[in-house]
Structures are given as C-alpha cells and as structure tokens.
Scaffold this active site. Structure first.
Site, PDB file in Angstrom:
ATOM      1  N   GLY C  11      -1.912   2.253  26.909  1.00  0.00           N
ATOM      2  CA  GLY C  11      -1.229   3.427  27.443  1.00  0.00           C
ATOM      3  C   GLY C  11      -1.305   4.578  26.466  1.00  0.00           C
ATOM      4  NE  ARG C  72      -5.333  -1.384  34.000  1.00  0.00           N
ATOM      5  CZ  ARG C  72      -4.817  -1.640  35.189  1.00  0.00           C
ATOM      6  NH1 ARG C  72      -4.223  -2.800  35.414  1.00  0.00           N
ATOM      7  NH2 ARG C  72      -4.884  -0.767  36.173  1.00  0.00           N
ATOM      8  CG  ASP C 103       2.100  -5.300  21.821  1.00  0.00           C
ATOM      9  OD1 ASP C 103       1.577  -4.714  22.792  1.00  0.00           O
ATOM     10  OD2 ASP C 103       3.187  -5.885  21.877  1.00  0.00           O
ATOM     11  CB  THR C 125       3.104   2.122  21.945  1.00  0.00           C
ATOM     12  OG1 THR C 125       4.105   1.851  22.941  1.00  0.00           O
ATOM     13  CG2 THR C 125       3.509   1.402  20.687  1.00  0.00           C
ATOM     14  CG  ASP C 127       7.148   1.003  25.287  1.00  0.00           C
ATOM     15  OD1 ASP C 127       7.730   1.939  25.866  1.00  0.00           O
ATOM     16  OD2 ASP C 127       6.362   0.232  25.866  1.00  0.00           O
ATOM     17  CG  ASP C 129       6.492  -2.251  22.001  1.00  0.00           C
ATOM     18  OD1 ASP C 129       5.620  -1.534  21.450  1.00  0.00           O
ATOM     19  OD2 ASP C 129       6.329  -2.754  23.119  1.00  0.00           O
ATOM     20  NE  ARG C 171       6.008  -2.959  31.575  1.00  0.00           N
ATOM     21  CZ  ARG C 171       6.226  -2.395  32.765  1.00  0.00           C
ATOM     22  NH1 ARG C 171       7.241  -2.776  33.509  1.00  0.00           N
ATOM     23  NH2 ARG C 171       5.433  -1.450  33.216  1.00  0.00           N
TER      24      ARG C 171
END
Lengths: 319, 319, 319, 319
Positions: C11, C72, C103, C125, C127, C129, C171
C-alpha cells in the site's frame, strides 16, 4: 494538595491550548481544583486568576494561540513584582503552578521556586531551543507551516527558474531552519550553529547552476542574518539575483499538528503528576522518545543541541 | 484549423496548469493538434515549442505554478523579437495561440494579432486586476492563502493582545486586500483605490481600543504602502505599537482552489472554441456569473473596478 | 559496489517519494548508479527497471503516492517468480536493492536475500505496525489527515449535539486510532490491542451524558470492528443514536508532513549506507529518537508494541 | 424596529458563523438589539434566546459549525409548536427574525411569516440546492474539502493504477459532484439530474482503458446511488474492480473558505437591511454575481438548476 494553577507565558506556540487542557483535565481527574492565570506572569501579579472546569477547556485542543493569553511583564522581573505574585498565589490557595512557555518563562518559574512556590515547567516554543528536551510544543506545527510555505514558493521558483531565500524564525537555534530545509528539499540551509561563509555559499550555488539547476531554495534562520541582507550579499559579491520571502508571524499560529497535540497532552499531564508528588523546580520534556522530567536548573546549564547529522544529510541530498 | 499552441506568461498564478490542461484536452477533443510553448514569449522567439498529448497534462490540474514555465522577455518588446516569434509560429504550423497570463501578457498578444497571428487571452493573475472580467484565475486561491495566514496571525494577535499589519499583494488593485480583509475579519483594510488618511486610521484604531478591542488586524495592499512604512507612521504619529507581516511570494503558489480549477477549465476550453470560430484578439472572462469573451482591446480601455459595496460592508462589520 | 536499485511495494504511504529521492541522491552522492524498479516486485520480475538521475527525483519530496508505483504480485510469491526477479537483477548489474514498504514487502525482501540478493528495507506504511521501529514513513501524515477530519466532524458534532463514530485504518495495530484519538480529543478510543467490551463502553458514554456531555467522538480502528457494526451495537444494546464516518482511502494520500519527509530522507540515506557496507537482510528504522538499522528477521519475531501509557492518558483526559 | 433575532437551523454548513456574525454586527451598527436563538426552531419554542454583543461573535468568522447550534424540531412542525415559538418571539420583544439554513428551514420561516412574524432567510447548505440563488453558504468550502480528498485519493489511484469511486453529498442536487468532479479532474461524474446508464458508463470506462488510462476517478452524488452499489454494478456487469471512498460528514465541517465568509457576510448584512425596510417573507441570495433578495415563496416554485454546460465540459476534458 488541593489546588494548582496554570499559566502560559512568552511567545505563543501552537499546542499551548492542548497543554492547558491536559493540565486542567488531569488535575480534575486527580481530584484537584485548578485555576487559570490570565496574561502570564503579569496576570499573576494582578490576580487575574479564575477557577477552571472541564468545560472551560472543551473544544480548544485544536486551536492555535492560548486561551489564557500571554503578556510581557517587566514588573515580574523585579523582586517586588514577584513578591506580589507570591501573595496572589497564596491568596488564592494555590499550592503548585504549571508554567507553559519558553526559556524566559522557565527563568521566571525558577525565581518563583526560590520564593517557595512549587513550579513545574512545560516547554512550548516553536524554536525548539530548550536544553534538555528533544521536542518543545509548537515546533512540529511551525515546521509544517514552513514547509507548506516552501512548497508554495517552489511553485514560483520552478515556474520562473529563480533562486529564493526563505527566512524562518530561530535566533539562536537552527532547528526550524534545518528540519524545514531538509523536509522542504532546500538546496542550502543556513543556521546560527554554523559559521556563515559567503564564498562557500556562492561556490555552492554556482556549482548547482553549472550542473543545470535552474531554481534553488535557500532557507536561512533569522539568527544568521535577514533574508534581505543575504540577498544583498549574493547580489554584491556574485551578481546572483534572488527573491526574498520572510515567513514571519504565520509561523507562530495555526491549529496544532497531531504530534504537538500529543506531546502537549503528555507534558501537561506529567506536570500535574510531578506537582502531586510534591516536587518543585522541575521541567518536563522528551528524551529518547520518552516523556521525562528533570531539574529545571539543568535547562540553563547548556544549550539545546542540534542534530548535526541532519545538517550533513541535507548537504548530501541537495547535490 | 489544424494546430494551435498555448503559452503562460508573466507572474505565475495557481490554476495556470488547469487552464493549460483544458486548452490541450479541449483541442484534442476537437481534433486539433496542440503545442506547448515553454518560457512564455521568450520561448516563442527561441522556438521552444513541443507537441502535447493527453498524457502531457495528466495529473497537473491540482498543481501550482505552470508546467510550461514563464519568463520575462525584453526581446519580445522589440518589433524584431516579435517578428522572430511570428516566424517560429509559422514554422511550426501554428494557426492560433492561447495566451494565459495578466495584462502585460495580454498586451503582447495584442501585438501578435497586429502581426497576423490569431490570439485569444485567458486571464490568470492573483491580483484580479484585468478589466472586463469579474474573476481571474488564481485570485480565489491567493485569497484563501491570505486568509489562512490571517487566521494564524490572529492566534498570536489574540493571545498577545496586539495590533498586526498584514501586507498583501496588489499594486493597483485592492481586490485581494478587500476580499481577504472582509473574509479574515480585519478591523481595517487599506486599498489603492481609496486615498490613505493617517488621521482617520488612527482615530478609528483608537476608537476601537476605547470600545475595549484588545487586538486588531490591519490588511494593507502593497500599492498603498509597505507594512513597515505603515507601522512607522502609526508609531510616529500616534505611538501605536504594531507587528508586521509581509505575506510575499507564498500568495502566488499552492494547489489551486476548486473555484480556480473550474474557471481555468472553462476559460481554457472557451479560448479554443474562439480560435476555432476563426476569431482573434479576444479575451475570455466571466461576467454576471457567465463565461464570456470580448474584444481584447477593451481590456486596455479602462480599469478593473472594485466592488466598493464590499468596502462599505467591511467597515460596518468591523465596528 | 557500482549499482543499486530501489522499489516501492505494498500500500502506498505519504513520504515514499521522499524516501526514493533520498536513496537516489545519496547513491549518486556516493558515486553509485541507481535504478528504479516500477510496480514493485511485479516490475522486478518483468524487468521494468530504469536508470535514475538527480533530475528524476526533482520536485517529488512533497508528493504523495509513489512515482515508482506499486502493485500486487502473486507471481513473486512463487519461487519461480522470485527466480525471474533474481535474473533481472543480475541482468541489470544490480548489486543491492532498497525495498520501501510494509511488512509484506519486507517478507519479499527476506526471500530475495535467501536467493543471494543484498536487500535493505525501509518501513513505509501509515499503520505504523512494523516491529522494531518507533515510526514508519507515512504514519505522521495519516495521523494529521485523520485529526483534520476529526476536527471537521467535531464542528457538526458540536453544532448538532451528536455522537460520532470515526473509523480509521489499522487492522492489527491501534497506533493510528490511539494517536488520532488522543490528538483529536476523542472521548473514546477502540483499538485492536484491547478487548472490546460493549457494556463498559455504554456505561462510559452514559456517564458522559450524565455529566452534561452533549456531543462525543468515538474513534475505532477498523481491526476492532467497522463503524457501522459499532453503531448497530450501540443502537441495539443501549438505544444510543450515533453518526458514522469511515475515513477510508484519504488516509493514504496527501503531501507528506515535515516529519515524514525527514525520516524518509534519513531512512533512505541510511539504507544506501548499509548496502555500501556490504550488509544484507537489514531493516532501517528509529529507536530512542535515533536512526538505526537491525536484522530484518527481527521484524518477524514480535509485534509492534503500542505505547499503552498513551491509552491510559487518553482515558484520563476524556473525563 | 428595535430588536431582531437570528437562528441557525438544519444541517450545519461552514460559514454559518460568519453569517451570524454579520447579522449581529450589522444590527448593532444600525442601532438595533440582536438576540441569538439556540438550537434552531426547537430553541425558539423553548425560549432559549439570549441578547448578543459585538464580543459574542468575536473570533468566530473562521470557525466551522454554528455557535448557535442546530437541532431538529418535530414540535415546530405542529401549529401548536409554532404558536409557542410566536409567543416566545413576542415575549422577548423580537420584531424580526433571520433564519440561516436550507430549504427545510426556509419552509419553517414561511410558516412563521404566516403567523405574523417578519422573517428573512439566508441560504446556508453545502448542497447548493436552494432555488433562486446561484450560491449557498457552505458550498464553496465543501467543494474544496471534496477536491482535497480527491487529490489524496488520486495519489493512491495513480500509484496502484486503480479505479476509485468517490461518493459525495447531494440527494437531489448534483452541484457538489459536478463542480468537484470538474475541479478534481474526475474521469466520470454521476449526478441525480442525469439518468444513470450502466451500459454507457462501462463503455466509457473501457474506452478509457483502451486508450491507455491506468487509473480513474468516478465521482457519484449520493442521490444517484451509493458508491458501494455502483461498485457492485461495475463488478457484476463488467468485472471492473474498483475501490470505494464515502466522504461523508467531513464535507460539512471545517473552517469556511474565503468565498463562503464573504457571501455569508454579504447575505447576513442584507438580511438585516431587509428587516429594517419592514419587509418579510424574503430570501437573500446571489444572482448574476450580485447580492439580491426575492420572495421567499419563489424558493418553492421550482428547483435549483444545475449548470449543464459544466457537465458537458467535464465530459470533453476527461477524454
């Protein structure tokens, strides 16, 4: 401890309101009464002190400036003035004071602690020039304001193939210039921490032109010299034409960035905790990415250090 | 008609790219070839002319500045220079030219029409000072940039209870100062269209202070005087302390507002239509909320008129 | 080492372009050739590899998205696919690869190192994360986008005295929800790291109403549940009316914040240094406010940890 | 006339506060007393009416939402409720009422005029769907909010080569979708004023792909269908993959644009003038770029007309 107070002092910085909110809400959460002092130390002398409620700080986390306002106070610089302040503090039953501001404000707090008033300081200044903390409240917002301005100026610089000089705040500290220059993709950054060398700068600009650079942004901290002075030097010494932009007061205002709201919340809450622990003469800040508190006197024992690796990096990336 | 060209000239304005995009896409939609001239009239003289495709103007509607760039051209002010430009136009098979810029650029286009080149002009300048059109491309964006700056400055003005002078662009036209002042809630607006009267201004400021106003914003168009000059006058004549902010070049840049992108799209497309109708010496613009076109010579027959009812309104609302 | 390459994968995140720019400029500064791989790992397989110059990354530091694009690649998940990628890398004489992404992208890089290709990973990212680094590129920008949205929603919440549920990305990691909730002054924050308890939430909301709260903002990370699901629960279990706002894809875009541009520049440059030191299977990041690099495998040995003290603080400040 | 009142009603729109400020300041400038009614018509029924001062509307011109707040009032839809409102109006000595809101609010004002209360209406709704005026307060701000979101989404659309569907507000009026689509460079715009034809849309999308378009933005007004429904249709009928973004409530909030602040100031002041002229049942608005007032009943005699030339233009420019 039953009652504390909070004031903002010195130049305003975005996020001061978020810090005031945190002090008030944390205090109420802990069962304390909390008062707001209007107009900084001058208001303290004049007894402009009001009890605050949860609702008093509603809907302010996103606002620039300070709802408590700020003011200069020559009177507070005298012992007599400070004694009046102490009287007011006692009159209102205030057992601890949170001071939100820059190093001048911290010096005032240090004086108050010497008169027996427990004080904790929260660093808020767009200059990021407080010794002992990695970040001050307001710096991140000012930085984003500056890069938005640089992005706009770059539109014109590119369209007209010109060299622009952008003057940003920072009398003694080059943090704002350095971070903004790096983030704004500036070709040259001039900071007070480095000796200015016109020969080197001119060589650098000419080498850029030689490699085909058609436009260029120079970021200069006001502590080095004014943008106009720099333009004159470049014109006189090397016949280089530049345009000048002095960002000025817009750097102080605006809705605080997320980061500034977060650290303002953290610092404000920690300040209340420190007071509740019965401590005084303490500064709150951030070190190694953690919220810390440390001896207020340490603020005056050295100068805030710039991350010179960023300076080196900016030179490498602007080849 | 098989091929047209487009250029941008004069000071850059946000939305120029949206106008270039509209010219290119409308032309291709109509089956025409369309070329872009780099660096304005100077590029025309030098033959910096490239065929553009749909993809050439992809992802530019939101960008400030101009991808075709702009430049001053003293050479174009000579007949010889203009004749070179005409030669290039003919050499490239260009049968019509869209000129995007301010009144100086329009004058250049008028000269080219006299040499037989069909030209249509699209008004793009943040000053909104083109006679015959209610709005120029870039004005709305610059206006929003200015009020964002005023909003920021107001944070400090309120926090410190100070009077600020904000200098905005506008040598001959007060549109930007007037609209920004009204939208920014300025207490005082100084425009070139009104004679400056320091006595009246000082009376007004003091009356505000008398009614309890603790901070104040004065917006001054650069055509009246510089913010620094004004600050000196207020200091000297009435001992009024002010802070100064010169917005400068940030007013020219930035991503165009929705409104500017819309009128840029409308003006650009209309310009192509006018050329296809075989007309020349035409300016595009807006009147009574409608996209119009009119004789290019009319631009020079009068001055853009300010909406003085807004000036009156601003005075009434800033009591 | 003579030539390296860089790709973006997964992303998109604001600041990816600033990281690409840093890799390219640092490499050229160090005398290396540097190629860009288009469309991530899929482009690597297909040999979409181009040599980049200083000018290739001009004027991109301020742009969202990624000029190298992302895609992708199911094919890259097969050994066969990865072997094709390795062939292309060798064919183009590439001796080291910088992978910018999240990741999933890091896992791909780990696979490539097992096939003998030196890889260094840069965390990007929204996120935040990635295990082992305090900050990923894009998080700060997304955070500011979210709080601007919350500020807007608060205007309506206040005007209409309503409760709003704002769903943000995340998420598995609640960083964005937690930081945004704290910075946005949300009354309630729901994160995947904490077990959801509707009884507790309802009690909390009702207690707020009891104290006179007339409007309220709930920030929920998508990993907990969707805003619509939460609205249904509150309606069904306690007849609490709410409005819902799903921020969605706007969180990924936009011009990167100053902070994201700075860390992107730092991470990108460090990645080149690591490759030049002859190392492979390394991740770049930030720890204790310092740029660091560490074993890529460590990324997969644990989960990114949330700062739970911020969660506690947010509860205390939203009384 | 000695005293008037002002209320805001219906969905909030950016610029409502600027309009309230203008009403209050203009009224005071003209020597009138002016009261604010809280919570719209419901507050009128309940007598939530307070005298306002110059200071009551200080520092609000730049704020989203409405300081007078808004609320639904089923009670006001009954004659009994409206009679209570009339009693309160008389009790407070209010001789004229300014109603700021959308067409539902205008209908309420019309009912009040039938009961003998002089009312003037100021159009404020982000939908721009009031018959008789070219622009409503809030539309320009919402438009800019939408294009900023589209600009962000475009970053991802470009980086991932995807098609995005962006759903914007507008049940009956396509203004926001049309202007935002044109200004945002959307490839396709779906508005309630045009019959939806999935075959035509799919053909158009496929033709774009055929010409090499790799990403695409579709803007759909909520009145046509939801973004999710559209995504399902495209998937089912043509196997076209899309991503969906529902902008939702962020469209209502935010600091008003310059344009919205200006027209809010003009409309608010004009409303006071109309009341002072002893007129009632009047709407304020803009026609042919001029501030006008007209019979309130005309609002309900037709529908706001969309500028279909913009729709045609958007199709031509998105080839």
């Amino acid at each position: 401890m039953k009652k504390i107070a909070v004031l903002t002092s010195g130049g305003d910085a975005p996020g001061m309101n978020a810090a005031v909110r945190a002090v008030v809400r944390k205090a109420i959460y802990e069962g304390l009464d909390v008062a707001g002092v209007l107009n900084g130390y001058q208001g303290l002398i004049e007894g402009k002190i009001e009890l605050l409620q949860l609702g008093s700080v509603g809907d302010i986390i996103q606002r620039g400036g300070t709802i408590l306002r700020s003011a200069r106070s020559p009177e507070f610089r005298t012992l007599e003035g400070r004694q009046k302040a102490v009287e007011q503090i006692k009159l209102h039953g205030i057992e601890g004071l949170v001071v939100i501001g820059g190093d001048g404000s911290f010096m005032g707090a240090l004086e108050l602690t010497l008169l027996g008033i427990p004080c904790v300081c929260v660093p808020a200044t767009i200059d990021n020039d407080i010794n002992g903390t990695e970040f001050t409240i307001g710096f991140d917002t000012a930085l984003n304001t500056v890069i938005e301005a640089i992005d706009k100026i770059r539109d014109t610089a590119t369209s007209h193939e010109r060299t622009f000089i952008v003057e940003v705040m920072g009398r003694n500290a080059g943090d704002l210039a350095l971070w903004a220059g790096l983030a704004g993709g500036a070709e040259t950054i001039l900071i007070p921490e480095e000796k200015f060398d016109s020969t080197d700068l001119i060589k650098r600009l000419k080498s850029g032109t030689g490699r085909g650079k058609k436009h260029s942004i120079i970021v200069v901290a006001e502590g080095v010299m004014s943008a106009n002075e720099l333009a004159d030097i470049l014109k006189k010494e090397a016949n280089i034409e530049t345009r000048v932009s002095v960002l000025g007061h817009i750097q102080r205002g605006g809705s605080p960035s997320a980061r500034d709201r977060v650290i303002a919340s953290q610092y404000g809450a920690r300040a209340v905790e420190v007071l509740m622990e019965g401590r005084s003469g303490v500064a709150v800040g951030m070190r190694d990415h953690l919220v810390i508190d440390y001896d207020l006197q340490d603020v005056f024992k050295g100068l805030h250090e710039l991350d010179m690796s960023m300076y080196t990096l900016s030179k490498e990336l602007s080849i």
